[in-house]
Design an enzyme around this catalytic site. Structure first.
Site, PDB file in Angstrom:
ATOM      1  CE  LYS A  87      -1.738  -1.751   3.663  1.00 34.02           C
ATOM      2  NZ  LYS A  87      -2.487  -2.114   4.891  1.00 34.02           N
TER       3      LYS A  87
ATOM      4  CB  THR B 168      -5.553   8.511   7.626  1.00 31.62           C
ATOM      5  OG1 THR B 168      -4.460   8.960   8.460  1.00 31.62           O
ATOM      6  CG2 THR B 168      -5.814   9.549   6.545  1.00 31.62           C
TER       7      THR B 168
ATOM      8  N   GLY C 185      -6.791   3.814  11.173  1.00 29.43           N
ATOM      9  CA  GLY C 185      -7.461   2.551  10.872  1.00 29.43           C
ATOM     10  C   GLY C 185      -7.613   2.243   9.400  1.00 29.43           C
ATOM     11  CB  THR C 186      -6.335   3.785   6.257  1.00 31.61           C
ATOM     12  OG1 THR C 186      -4.985   3.876   6.730  1.00 31.61           O
ATOM     13  CG2 THR C 186      -6.996   5.138   6.362  1.00 31.61           C
TER      14      THR C 186
ATOM     15  CB  CYS D 263      -7.600  -2.056  10.588  1.00 33.94           C
ATOM     16  SG  CYS D 263      -6.211  -1.932  11.726  1.00 33.94           S
TER      17      CYS D 263
END
Length: 288
Positions: free
Chosen positions: A177, A210, A212-213, A215
């Site tokens: 990512k 942002t 917890g993006t 997860c």
């Protein structure tokens, strides 16, 4: 509850702030129309300002949770998030094999945004040797990919080299990512063992909310694989979901706030997600 609704499992830590971990996973499962079960691996005291404490769940309790889920539910996909230590990783890996769970999504959570350690250093080798070979896909962000491979990622070619090294650990596919890069577009790069490469690109959103993006993305991916969607379709939905969750801002807390888990259902996305697929040969030129 309809018998046709897929049932999925997350193994992760609990986030008292509600933006990441088990809480984000369950919200995402609900939004994507799958039934979520959970194994809590650690309790964290955290909020939008950071992590104040991590309290791992004892091995016996993790084992009992895994057994309780495995003996009663038909699980169509499994996500692992924060596992924290060697014992928990081994227990989860053993359960995956024992119950013959498929569609394993490994999100190698290592360090929180605020710098708190979420995976003990000595557990990284166990993650690679016991869990990675069971994974359908591993989803590190750039810092995690650097830590896993020992490579510095600065250019596009570095992402491919890191992907190659992670694939060599027995993984079927990897998605690195690109949210930590500072480019105009956030690009995630998927590579599988056959040399297929898909790049998912979206307009970067200027926001501090942002939390917890990672997860959330991996939870949506787990849900989509649990519905037996193809990996490219599952990744596209996950990218669209997280883009919508980020750009439709909600504001809670005084630090890095959570994403908007309901936005994809309610509002969709404004920006089109660009996907480019290509076939590459990671192994031909000795550049690794």
């Amino acid at each position: 509850m309809s018998d046709s609704m897929p049932c999925v499992l997350t193994n992760a830590g609990s986030d008292s702030g509600g933006g990441a971990g088990i809480q984000a996973d369950i919200k995402s499962f609900q939004e994507r129309d799958v039934f979520g079960t959970s194994v809590i691996t650690a309790i964290t005291a955290q909020n939008t300002c950071g992590v104040q404490g991590v309290y791992p769940v004892e091995a016996k309790a993790v084992q009992q949770q895994l057994q309780s889920v495995g003996e009663d539910f038909f699980i169509s996909a499994v996500k692992t998030g924060m596992l924290f230590n060697t014992d928990t990783i081994a227990l989860v890996a053993n359960a995956i094999s024992e119950y013959r769970w498929k569609n394993i999504v490994v999100d190698p959570v290592m360090v929180s945004t605020s710098g708190h350690i979420l995976l003990e250093e000595e557990a990284i080798d166990t993650l690679k040797t016991k869990l990675f070979p069971l994974a359908r896909i591993v989803t590190p962000n750039i810092p995690e990919a650097e830590h896993l491979t020992g490579l510095k990622i600065e250019k596009d070619i570095d992402i491919l080299k890191a992907a190659e090294r992670i694939l060599s650990m027995g993984v079927k596919s990897v998605l690195i990512k690109g949210g930590h890069k500072k480019d105009e577009y956030a690009e995630d790069v998927y590579v599988d063992e056959k040399g297929v490469c898909i790049r998912f690109s979206s307009k970067r959103i200027d926001t501090k909310n942002t939390h917890g993006t990672g997860c959330t993305f991996s939870a949506v991916l787990t849900a989509e694989l649990g519905k037996r969607n193809n990996i490219d379709e599952a990744l596209m939905t996950s990218k669209r979901y997280i883009q919508s969750a980020i750009e439709n801002v909600i504001s809670f807390g005084q630090g890095h706030g959570p994403t908007n888990h309901g936005a994809y259902r309610k509002k969709g996305i404004k920006e089109r997600i660009i996907s480019v697929q290509e076939t590459i040969d990671l192994f031909h030129n000795g550049d690794s």
